[in-house]
Structure formats: C-alpha cells, structure tokens
Design an enzyme around this catalytic site. Structure first.
Site, short mmCIF file in Angstrom:
data_model
loop_
_atom_site.label_atom_id
_atom_site.label_comp_id
_atom_site.label_asym_id
_atom_site.label_seq_id
_atom_site.Cartn_x
_atom_site.Cartn_y
_atom_site.Cartn_z
N LYS A 205 -1.50 -2.26 -4.10
CA LYS A 205 -1.42 -3.45 -4.95
C LYS A 205 -1.64 -4.66 -4.06
CE LYS A 205 2.72 -2.42 -6.35
NZ LYS A 205 4.03 -2.48 -7.04
N ASP B 121 9.78 -1.96 0.21
CA ASP B 121 9.76 -2.40 -1.18
C ASP B 121 11.11 -2.97 -1.59
OD1 ASP B 121 7.18 -1.60 -1.34
OD2 ASP B 121 7.48 -0.04 -2.85
N THR C 125 14.24 21.78 -27.99
CA THR C 125 14.35 21.74 -26.53
C THR C 125 13.63 20.51 -26.00
OG1 THR C 125 14.50 24.14 -26.38
CG2 THR C 125 13.82 22.95 -24.40
N ALA D 228 0.84 -1.20 0.00
CA ALA D 228 0.00 0.00 0.00
C ALA D 228 0.87 1.25 0.00
CB ALA D 228 -0.93 0.00 1.21
N ASN E 267 0.88 5.71 -0.73
CA ASN E 267 0.16 6.84 -0.15
C ASN E 267 -1.26 6.96 -0.71
OD1 ASN E 267 2.15 8.10 1.64
ND2 ASN E 267 3.31 8.44 -0.24
#
EC number: 2.7.1.33
Length: 239
Positions: A13, A92, A168, A7, A9
C-alpha cells in the site's frame, strides 16, 4: 512530495503526501508495480516499512537517488513506547498508533486494526504507547475451524450472521462473526474502565463487516497506518 509504503509479503500500500495531506493512495501493488510507480513519479523522500523485502533490495531496485527512511524498532518516533519488548513490536501497530495520536492529540486512544490479526493498542493522552492485545482475525477464525476439524467446511466472512444458526454453516458464521463482534465490544468496554473519555480509532480491511454493528462510538480511518508512516517520516526529517 513524500510517500509512505506499507509492504506486506505479497502486496504493498502506498500513500502520496503533500506535507501531512494524503493526496493519492494505491493498494495491492505487486513489487514490480511498486518500483515502476516510484520510478515514474519520483518523490522527494520515502518511508519504507516492509515485512517481506529489505530496504537494501528496495533501494537497489529503485535505481534512483531518493532518500529512503527504513522503519525499524530503532527509528525515532513522535510517541514513546512503554513496552517490554520493543524490538518485537510490529511496524503496523506502531504506525497506526502514531497516526491516531496525530489525528487526535491529547486523547486516550484505543487503536483497533482489523486485518489478518485484530490488534488492540492503548496510547495514553501523554503519547505513550502502552501495548495491548493480538487476536485472530475473522478469516483466520474461519480457516482454523476448517483446518483443525475433520468435517467443518471452509467458509468466508458474511456481512450479517443470525445469532441462532439453523445449520452447520449458519452456526459457524454466527460463532465467528458474532463472537468477534462480542469480543470487540467487550474489549472496548473494558478499556473504558481505564479511561472514561477513551476515543476508539479503527482501521483495517475487515472494518466493513463490523463498523455499522458496533454499539460503542468509533472513528474509522481506513488509511491510518499510512498516515502514521508519513508522520514518522516527517518527524525524522525534522530531527
């Protein structure tokens, strides 16, 4: 059936597992949807990893008597950590390393997670997490060029970028996309000086931008973090 929850913020998943087999996967679940999904399909156990919600809030919201294991820096792991500040090590990163070690036991592993940040972590063949590197992810690089200059536009990642930018916009795309590609290839090459038979395992949302362009052999495992979380769950249940 067990589930592993990663989880963030905003979104979560979720992987549904029968023992070590991932049988169902859900992505980008908001908190109410996550709670509703679990209440409707009650698992036997849950491994909960979150940067935004406490495990106490999660248990309270479930209103169910389900065993929930909270992934913390003190949670027992099937790998060891040779890391100076284990209390600051991201969940993670450790979950991806555990997942890679489960899938490829006995190998020296470089685990690359291409998300908000790109992380590189080395796990030796004895199963010892040695640490690695954290670098800005691709969207963060585009945002930084726009945020910290007065005239450069905000751009988004592109599948291909010409090496020589003729505008650019083209120059920014080349700098970010080709620069990150060169970084990844360069770091893989440097780790191969540490281990000649290194296996490179890659996950994360930005993998599709780079997997077909990387020259070194890589093994892409999209749900590597969830696989690692499930492995941690099963390891703790067996203790």
């Amino acid at each position: 059936m067990n589930i592993a929850i990663d989880a963030g913020n905003t979104y979560a998943k979720v992987g549904w597992f029968e023992k070590d087999n991932l049988v169902r996967y859900q992505n980008r679940l908001l908190w109410p949807d996550l709670i509703s999904e679990i209440q409707q399909n009650e698992p036997e156990r849950i491994l909960f990893s979150s940067v935004g919600n406490s495990v106490e809030d999660f248990r309270s919201a479930l209103q169910r008597d389900i065993e929930v294991i909270d992934l913390t820096p003190d949670t027992p792991l099937p790998i060891s950590k040779n890391y100076d500040t284990p209390q600051t090590l991201g969940a993670d990163r450790i979950a991806a390393a555990v997942g890679a070690q489960f899938l490829y036991p006995g190998d020296d592993l470089l685990v690359i997670d291409m998300g908000t940040c790109i992380t590189y972590d080395f796990l030796d063949k004895e199963g010892s997490f040695q640490g690695g590197a954290i670098s800005p992810g691709v969207k963060m690089r585009f945002s930084a060029l726009h945020t910290f200059t007065k005239r450069l536009p905000q751009l988004e990642p592109v599948p291909e970028a010409e090496l020589i930018g003729k505008s650019t916009k083209g120059a920014i795309e080349s700098g970010v996309m080709n620069g990150m590609l060169a970084e990844i290839e360069g770091i893989i090459e440097r780790y191969r000086h540490i281990s000649s038979d290194l296996r490179v395992v890659v996950c994360g949302g930005d993998v599709p931008f780079f997997e077909s362009r990387l020259k070194p052999t890589i093994f892409v495992v999209p749900e590597l973090v969830l696989i690692g979380l499930n492995r941690i769950l099963r390891y703790n249940v067996a203790l």
